[in-house]
Scaffold this motif. Structure first.
Motif, PDB file in Angstrom:
ATOM      1  N   ASN A 244     -99.385 -40.771   3.399  1.00 31.51           N
ATOM      2  CA  ASN A 244     -99.544 -39.639   4.115  1.00 31.51           C
ATOM      3  C   ASN A 244    -101.116 -39.195   4.473  1.00 31.51           C
ATOM      4  O   ASN A 244    -101.914 -39.287   3.526  1.00 31.51           O
ATOM      5  N   ILE A 245    -101.258 -38.805   5.844  1.00 38.20           N
ATOM      6  CA  ILE A 245    -102.625 -38.318   6.087  1.00 38.20           C
ATOM      7  C   ILE A 245    -102.416 -36.549   5.745  1.00 38.20           C
ATOM      8  O   ILE A 245    -101.669 -36.057   5.982  1.00 38.20           O
ATOM      9  N   SER A 246    -103.518 -36.282   5.228  1.00 39.77           N
ATOM     10  CA  SER A 246    -103.498 -35.071   4.543  1.00 39.77           C
ATOM     11  C   SER A 246    -103.614 -33.983   5.896  1.00 39.77           C
ATOM     12  O   SER A 246    -104.165 -34.357   6.931  1.00 39.77           O
ATOM     13  N   PHE A 247    -103.174 -32.649   5.608  1.00 40.40           N
ATOM     14  CA  PHE A 247    -103.201 -31.697   6.792  1.00 40.40           C
ATOM     15  C   PHE A 247    -104.560 -31.431   7.240  1.00 40.40           C
ATOM     16  O   PHE A 247    -104.858 -31.665   8.450  1.00 40.40           O
ATOM     17  N   GLU A 248    -105.590 -31.498   6.409  1.00 38.70           N
ATOM     18  CA  GLU A 248    -107.159 -31.411   6.654  1.00 38.70           C
ATOM     19  C   GLU A 248    -107.411 -32.602   7.406  1.00 38.70           C
ATOM     20  O   GLU A 248    -108.231 -32.389   8.615  1.00 38.70           O
ATOM     21  N   ASP A 249    -107.213 -33.605   7.218  1.00 46.41           N
ATOM     22  CA  ASP A 249    -107.488 -35.024   7.871  1.00 46.41           C
ATOM     23  C   ASP A 249    -106.785 -34.993   9.386  1.00 46.41           C
ATOM     24  O   ASP A 249    -107.371 -35.565  10.397  1.00 46.41           O
ATOM     25  N   MET A 250    -105.532 -34.592   9.238  1.00 45.17           N
ATOM     26  CA  MET A 250    -104.616 -34.432  10.522  1.00 45.17           C
ATOM     27  C   MET A 250    -105.581 -33.491  11.457  1.00 45.17           C
ATOM     28  O   MET A 250    -105.710 -33.708  12.504  1.00 45.17           O
TER      29      MET A 250
END
Ligand code: NAP
Length: 271
Positions: A244-250
Protein backbone atom coordinates in the motif's frame (compact mmCIF):
# COMPACT_ATOMS: atom_id res chain seq x y z
CA UNK A 1 -4.25 -11.73 -8.75
CA UNK A 2 -5.91 -8.86 -10.62
CA UNK A 3 -8.64 -7.08 -8.69
CA UNK A 4 -11.65 -5.94 -10.69
CA UNK A 5 -13.18 -2.50 -11.03
CA UNK A 6 -16.99 -2.32 -11.34
CA UNK A 7 -18.60 -0.22 -14.08
CA UNK A 8 -21.76 1.90 -13.81
CA UNK A 9 -23.70 -0.98 -15.46
CA UNK A 10 -22.53 -3.58 -12.90
CA UNK A 11 -20.06 -5.29 -15.24
CA UNK A 12 -16.44 -5.62 -14.14
CA UNK A 13 -13.00 -5.18 -15.69
CA UNK A 14 -9.63 -6.39 -14.40
CA UNK A 15 -7.90 -3.28 -12.99
CA UNK A 16 -4.66 -4.03 -14.86
CA UNK A 17 -4.63 -4.88 -18.55
CA UNK A 18 -2.02 -5.23 -21.27
CA UNK A 19 -1.56 -2.35 -23.74
CA UNK A 20 -0.62 -3.27 -27.30
CA UNK A 21 0.07 0.04 -29.07
CA UNK A 22 3.19 -0.05 -31.31
CA UNK A 23 3.13 -3.86 -31.54
CA UNK A 24 2.49 -3.81 -35.27
CA UNK A 25 3.74 -7.26 -36.15
CA UNK A 26 0.84 -9.70 -35.74
CA UNK A 27 3.08 -12.67 -34.86
CA UNK A 28 4.68 -10.60 -32.10
CA UNK A 29 1.24 -9.45 -30.94
CA UNK A 30 0.07 -13.09 -30.72
CA UNK A 31 3.18 -14.12 -28.77
CA UNK A 32 2.94 -11.09 -26.46
CA UNK A 33 -0.74 -11.60 -25.68
CA UNK A 34 -0.26 -15.34 -25.04
CA UNK A 35 2.66 -14.54 -22.67
CA UNK A 36 0.62 -11.90 -20.85
CA UNK A 37 -2.25 -14.35 -20.29
CA UNK A 38 0.28 -16.96 -19.14
CA UNK A 39 1.63 -14.58 -16.45
CA UNK A 40 -1.89 -13.72 -15.25
CA UNK A 41 -3.35 -10.94 -17.41
CA UNK A 42 -7.04 -11.29 -18.23
CA UNK A 43 -7.54 -7.90 -19.89
CA UNK A 44 -6.10 -6.88 -23.28
CA UNK A 45 -6.34 -3.44 -24.88
CA UNK A 46 -6.09 -3.04 -28.65
CA UNK A 47 -7.50 -0.76 -31.37
CA UNK A 48 -8.26 -1.04 -35.06
CA UNK A 49 -5.52 1.51 -35.83
CA UNK A 50 -2.83 -0.57 -34.04
CA UNK A 51 -2.95 -3.05 -36.93
CA UNK A 52 -2.62 -6.01 -34.56
CA UNK A 53 -6.17 -7.23 -33.95
CA UNK A 54 -5.53 -10.45 -35.85
CA UNK A 55 -2.48 -11.23 -33.70
CA UNK A 56 -4.24 -10.22 -30.47
CA UNK A 57 -7.12 -12.59 -31.28
CA UNK A 58 -4.69 -15.38 -32.14
CA UNK A 59 -2.79 -14.87 -28.86
CA UNK A 60 -6.04 -15.14 -26.90
CA UNK A 61 -6.90 -18.41 -28.66
CA UNK A 62 -3.37 -19.79 -28.21
CA UNK A 63 -3.62 -19.16 -24.46
CA UNK A 64 -6.43 -21.73 -24.17
CA UNK A 65 -8.08 -19.61 -21.46
CA UNK A 66 -11.86 -19.61 -22.14
CA UNK A 67 -13.02 -16.52 -24.03
CA UNK A 68 -15.44 -15.53 -21.26
CA UNK A 69 -12.57 -15.25 -18.76
CA UNK A 70 -10.80 -12.64 -20.88
CA UNK A 71 -11.68 -8.95 -21.17
CA UNK A 72 -10.95 -7.59 -24.65
CA UNK A 73 -11.16 -3.92 -25.60
CA UNK A 74 -10.89 -2.47 -29.09
CA UNK A 75 -11.42 1.04 -30.45
CA UNK A 76 -12.98 2.43 -33.61
CA UNK A 77 -10.72 4.76 -35.54
CA UNK A 78 -11.39 8.37 -36.52
CA UNK A 79 -12.11 7.85 -40.25
CA UNK A 80 -14.86 5.35 -39.44
CA UNK A 81 -16.19 7.63 -36.70
CA UNK A 82 -16.32 10.63 -39.03
CA UNK A 83 -18.08 8.67 -41.77
CA UNK A 84 -20.46 7.01 -39.27
CA UNK A 85 -19.33 3.55 -40.45
CA UNK A 86 -19.32 2.24 -36.89
CA UNK A 87 -21.11 -1.04 -37.55
CA UNK A 88 -18.94 -1.81 -40.57
CA UNK A 89 -15.78 -1.07 -38.57
CA UNK A 90 -16.96 -3.26 -35.69
CA UNK A 91 -17.62 -6.13 -38.11
CA UNK A 92 -14.08 -5.84 -39.52
CA UNK A 93 -12.56 -5.75 -36.01
CA UNK A 94 -14.56 -8.79 -34.87
CA UNK A 95 -13.50 -10.70 -37.97
CA UNK A 96 -9.81 -9.90 -37.36
CA UNK A 97 -10.06 -10.65 -33.63
CA UNK A 98 -11.74 -13.98 -34.40
CA UNK A 99 -14.48 -13.47 -31.83
CA UNK A 100 -18.18 -12.71 -31.99
CA UNK A 101 -18.11 -9.98 -29.32
CA UNK A 102 -15.72 -7.62 -27.61
CA UNK A 103 -15.94 -6.86 -23.92
CA UNK A 104 -15.65 -3.16 -24.67
CA UNK A 105 -15.48 -0.91 -27.71
CA UNK A 106 -14.36 2.71 -27.43
CA UNK A 107 -14.66 5.86 -29.52
CA UNK A 108 -10.87 6.19 -30.04
CA UNK A 109 -10.77 10.00 -30.33
CA UNK A 110 -13.60 12.55 -30.25
CA UNK A 111 -13.62 12.82 -34.06
CA UNK A 112 -16.75 13.96 -35.91
CA UNK A 113 -20.27 14.16 -34.50
CA UNK A 114 -19.96 11.93 -31.46
CA UNK A 115 -23.37 12.90 -30.06
CA UNK A 116 -24.84 11.43 -33.28
CA UNK A 117 -22.79 8.28 -33.80
CA UNK A 118 -22.90 7.33 -30.11
CA UNK A 119 -26.37 5.94 -30.95
CA UNK A 120 -24.62 3.33 -33.11
CA UNK A 121 -22.37 2.38 -30.20
CA UNK A 122 -25.55 1.94 -28.14
CA UNK A 123 -26.86 -0.38 -30.85
CA UNK A 124 -23.64 -2.42 -30.73
CA UNK A 125 -24.33 -2.83 -27.03
CA UNK A 126 -28.00 -3.74 -27.60
CA UNK A 127 -26.95 -6.32 -30.19
CA UNK A 128 -24.44 -7.91 -27.80
CA UNK A 129 -21.50 -7.22 -30.10
CA UNK A 130 -19.93 -5.11 -27.36
CA UNK A 131 -20.61 -5.96 -23.71
CA UNK A 132 -19.63 -2.42 -22.70
CA UNK A 133 -19.25 0.87 -24.58
CA UNK A 134 -17.01 3.77 -23.74
CA UNK A 135 -14.99 6.70 -24.98
CA UNK A 136 -11.36 7.69 -25.13
CA UNK A 137 -9.66 11.08 -25.06
CA UNK A 138 -12.84 12.91 -24.04
CA UNK A 139 -12.49 16.13 -22.06
CA UNK A 140 -15.04 17.32 -19.50
CA UNK A 141 -16.47 19.70 -22.12
CA UNK A 142 -17.06 16.79 -24.51
CA UNK A 143 -18.62 14.58 -21.84
CA UNK A 144 -20.88 17.49 -20.90
CA UNK A 145 -22.15 17.41 -24.51
CA UNK A 146 -22.52 13.63 -24.72
CA UNK A 147 -23.99 12.71 -21.33
CA UNK A 148 -27.27 14.65 -21.59
CA UNK A 149 -28.14 13.07 -24.96
CA UNK A 150 -27.01 9.49 -24.49
CA UNK A 151 -29.34 6.60 -23.69
CA UNK A 152 -26.48 4.41 -22.43
CA UNK A 153 -23.73 6.15 -20.50
CA UNK A 154 -20.10 5.35 -21.40
CA UNK A 155 -18.58 3.05 -18.77
CA UNK A 156 -15.04 4.27 -19.37
CA UNK A 157 -13.04 7.27 -20.51
CA UNK A 158 -9.54 6.16 -21.55
CA UNK A 159 -7.12 9.11 -21.40
CA UNK A 160 -3.45 9.97 -21.08
CA UNK A 161 -2.56 9.95 -17.40
CA UNK A 162 0.69 9.50 -15.51
CA UNK A 163 2.40 11.23 -12.58
CA UNK A 164 3.57 14.09 -14.83
CA UNK A 165 0.06 14.53 -16.32
CA UNK A 166 -2.42 13.63 -13.61
CA UNK A 167 -5.71 15.11 -14.90
CA UNK A 168 -7.12 15.39 -11.37
CA UNK A 169 -10.17 17.53 -12.36
CA UNK A 170 -11.10 15.00 -15.06
CA UNK A 171 -10.69 12.10 -12.62
CA UNK A 172 -12.95 13.85 -10.08
CA UNK A 173 -15.51 14.65 -12.79
CA UNK A 174 -15.56 11.05 -14.03
CA UNK A 175 -15.89 9.72 -10.46
CA UNK A 176 -18.91 11.95 -9.95
CA UNK A 177 -20.49 10.82 -13.23
CA UNK A 178 -19.65 7.14 -12.48
CA UNK A 179 -17.40 6.78 -15.50
CA UNK A 180 -14.25 4.75 -14.83
CA UNK A 181 -10.96 6.25 -15.95
CA UNK A 182 -8.34 4.20 -17.79
CA UNK A 183 -4.80 5.61 -17.95
CA UNK A 184 -2.93 5.33 -21.24
CA UNK A 185 0.84 5.84 -21.48
CA UNK A 186 0.94 5.38 -17.71
CA UNK A 187 4.76 5.22 -17.80
CA UNK A 188 4.89 8.09 -20.32
CA UNK A 189 6.06 5.38 -22.75
CA UNK A 190 8.84 4.36 -20.32
CA UNK A 191 10.23 7.88 -19.75
CA UNK A 192 9.06 8.12 -16.14
CA UNK A 193 10.72 4.90 -15.02
CA UNK A 194 14.12 6.49 -14.38
CA UNK A 195 12.94 9.76 -12.81
CA UNK A 196 14.49 10.38 -9.37
CA UNK A 197 11.18 11.41 -7.71
CA UNK A 198 9.54 8.09 -8.66
CA UNK A 199 12.69 6.03 -8.06
CA UNK A 200 12.90 7.55 -4.55
CA UNK A 201 9.48 6.10 -3.71
CA UNK A 202 10.37 2.79 -5.35
CA UNK A 203 13.33 2.50 -3.02
CA UNK A 204 11.24 3.45 0.02
CA UNK A 205 8.66 0.70 -0.70
CA UNK A 206 11.12 -1.89 -2.02
CA UNK A 207 9.27 -1.90 -5.37
CA UNK A 208 10.09 -0.74 -8.90
CA UNK A 209 9.17 2.63 -10.40
CA UNK A 210 6.64 0.85 -12.65
CA UNK A 211 4.99 -0.78 -9.62
CA UNK A 212 4.73 2.58 -7.81
CA UNK A 213 2.91 4.11 -10.78
CA UNK A 214 0.70 1.06 -11.22
CA UNK A 215 -0.22 1.01 -7.53
CA UNK A 216 -0.84 4.78 -7.46
CA UNK A 217 -3.34 4.34 -10.29
CA UNK A 218 -4.98 1.37 -8.59
CA UNK A 219 -5.36 3.21 -5.27
CA UNK A 220 -6.98 6.08 -7.21
CA UNK A 221 -9.49 3.61 -8.71
CA UNK A 222 -7.91 4.05 -12.14
CA UNK A 223 -7.60 1.17 -14.61
CA UNK A 224 -4.11 0.78 -16.13
CA UNK A 225 -2.96 -0.85 -19.37
CA UNK A 226 0.86 -0.79 -19.44
CA UNK A 227 2.40 -2.12 -22.63
CA UNK A 228 5.31 -4.53 -22.58
CA UNK A 229 6.53 -7.26 -24.87
CA UNK A 230 8.77 -8.59 -22.10
CA UNK A 231 7.20 -11.27 -19.81
CA UNK A 232 9.31 -10.26 -16.78
CA UNK A 233 8.13 -6.66 -17.11
CA UNK A 234 4.54 -7.81 -17.66
CA UNK A 235 4.77 -9.72 -14.36
CA UNK A 236 6.29 -6.71 -12.61
CA UNK A 237 3.54 -4.39 -13.88
CA UNK A 238 0.72 -6.56 -12.57
CA UNK A 239 2.36 -7.64 -9.31
CA UNK A 240 1.05 -4.66 -7.32
CA UNK A 241 -1.48 -6.15 -4.93
CA UNK A 242 0.76 -6.88 -1.93
CA UNK A 243 1.59 -3.35 -0.73
CA UNK A 244 0.00 0.00 0.00
CA UNK A 245 1.22 3.50 -0.76
CA UNK A 246 0.53 5.67 2.28
CA UNK A 247 -2.02 8.49 2.12
CA UNK A 248 0.83 11.03 2.47
CA UNK A 249 2.81 9.49 -0.40
CA UNK A 250 -0.31 9.36 -2.61
CA UNK A 251 -0.63 13.11 -2.04
CA UNK A 252 3.13 13.52 -2.62
CA UNK A 253 2.87 11.80 -6.05
CA UNK A 254 0.09 14.24 -6.94
CA UNK A 255 2.66 17.05 -6.53
CA UNK A 256 4.75 15.55 -9.40
CA UNK A 257 2.21 16.86 -11.94
CA UNK A 258 3.92 18.97 -14.62
CA UNK A 259 0.96 19.11 -17.01
CA UNK A 260 3.32 17.34 -19.43
CA UNK A 261 1.56 15.41 -22.19
CA UNK A 262 3.04 12.73 -24.39
CA UNK A 263 0.13 12.73 -26.83
CA UNK A 264 -2.00 15.45 -28.45
CA UNK A 265 -4.52 17.61 -26.64
CA UNK A 266 -7.96 16.30 -27.68
CA UNK A 267 -9.26 19.87 -27.80
CA UNK A 268 -6.89 20.75 -30.70
CA UNK A 269 -6.48 17.46 -32.45
CA UNK A 270 -7.18 16.94 -36.12
CA UNK A 271 -6.27 13.48 -37.38
N1 NAP B 1 -6.67 5.59 -26.28
C1 NAP B 1 -5.59 6.14 -26.76
O1 NAP B 1 -5.63 7.13 -27.51
C2 NAP B 1 -4.26 5.56 -26.42
C3 NAP B 1 -3.09 6.25 -26.72
C4 NAP B 1 -1.86 5.66 -26.38
C5 NAP B 1 -1.85 4.43 -25.75
N2 NAP B 1 -3.02 3.74 -25.50
C6 NAP B 1 -3.03 2.41 -24.84
O2 NAP B 1 -2.28 2.49 -23.63
C7 NAP B 1 -1.26 1.48 -23.63
C8 NAP B 1 -0.06 1.91 -22.81
O3 NAP B 1 0.53 3.10 -23.29
P1 NAP B 1 1.90 3.13 -24.15
O4 NAP B 1 2.08 1.83 -24.83
O5 NAP B 1 1.85 4.36 -24.98
O6 NAP B 1 3.05 3.35 -23.10
P2 NAP B 1 3.44 2.87 -21.60
O7 NAP B 1 2.65 1.71 -21.19
O8 NAP B 1 3.45 4.11 -20.78
O9 NAP B 1 4.96 2.45 -21.82
C9 NAP B 1 5.35 1.38 -22.62
C10 NAP B 1 6.87 1.39 -22.69
O10 NAP B 1 7.43 1.13 -21.41
C11 NAP B 1 8.27 -0.03 -21.46
N3 NAP B 1 8.02 -0.77 -20.23
C12 NAP B 1 6.86 -1.38 -19.87
N4 NAP B 1 6.97 -1.91 -18.64
C13 NAP B 1 8.22 -1.66 -18.22
C14 NAP B 1 8.93 -1.96 -17.04
N5 NAP B 1 8.36 -2.63 -16.02
N6 NAP B 1 10.22 -1.55 -16.93
C15 NAP B 1 10.81 -0.85 -17.93
N7 NAP B 1 10.18 -0.53 -19.08
C16 NAP B 1 8.90 -0.93 -19.22
C17 NAP B 1 7.85 -0.78 -22.71
O11 NAP B 1 8.95 -1.47 -23.29
P3 NAP B 1 8.92 -3.08 -23.60
O12 NAP B 1 7.70 -3.36 -24.43
O13 NAP B 1 10.19 -3.27 -24.38
O14 NAP B 1 8.92 -3.77 -22.28
C18 NAP B 1 7.41 0.35 -23.64
O15 NAP B 1 8.53 0.92 -24.29
C19 NAP B 1 -0.98 1.33 -25.14
O16 NAP B 1 -0.19 0.19 -25.42
C20 NAP B 1 -2.38 1.32 -25.69
O17 NAP B 1 -2.98 0.05 -25.49
C21 NAP B 1 -4.22 4.31 -25.82
Amino acid sequence: MNTNITFNNGNTIPAVGLGTFRIEDNDLAAKTVASAIEVGYRHIDTAAIYGNEEGVGRGMKDSEIPRNELFLTTKIWNDDLRSGKIKEAMAVSLEKLGTDYVDMVLVHWPAGEYTEYWKLFEELYDEGLAKNIGVSNFTMRMLDKLLPVCRIKPVVNQVERHPYFIQKPLLKYCDKKEIALTAWSGFMVGELLNKPDILGLAEKYGKTAAQIIQRWNYQNGVISIPKSINPDRMKENIDIFDFNISFEDMKYIDTFDKNMRKGPNPENFNF
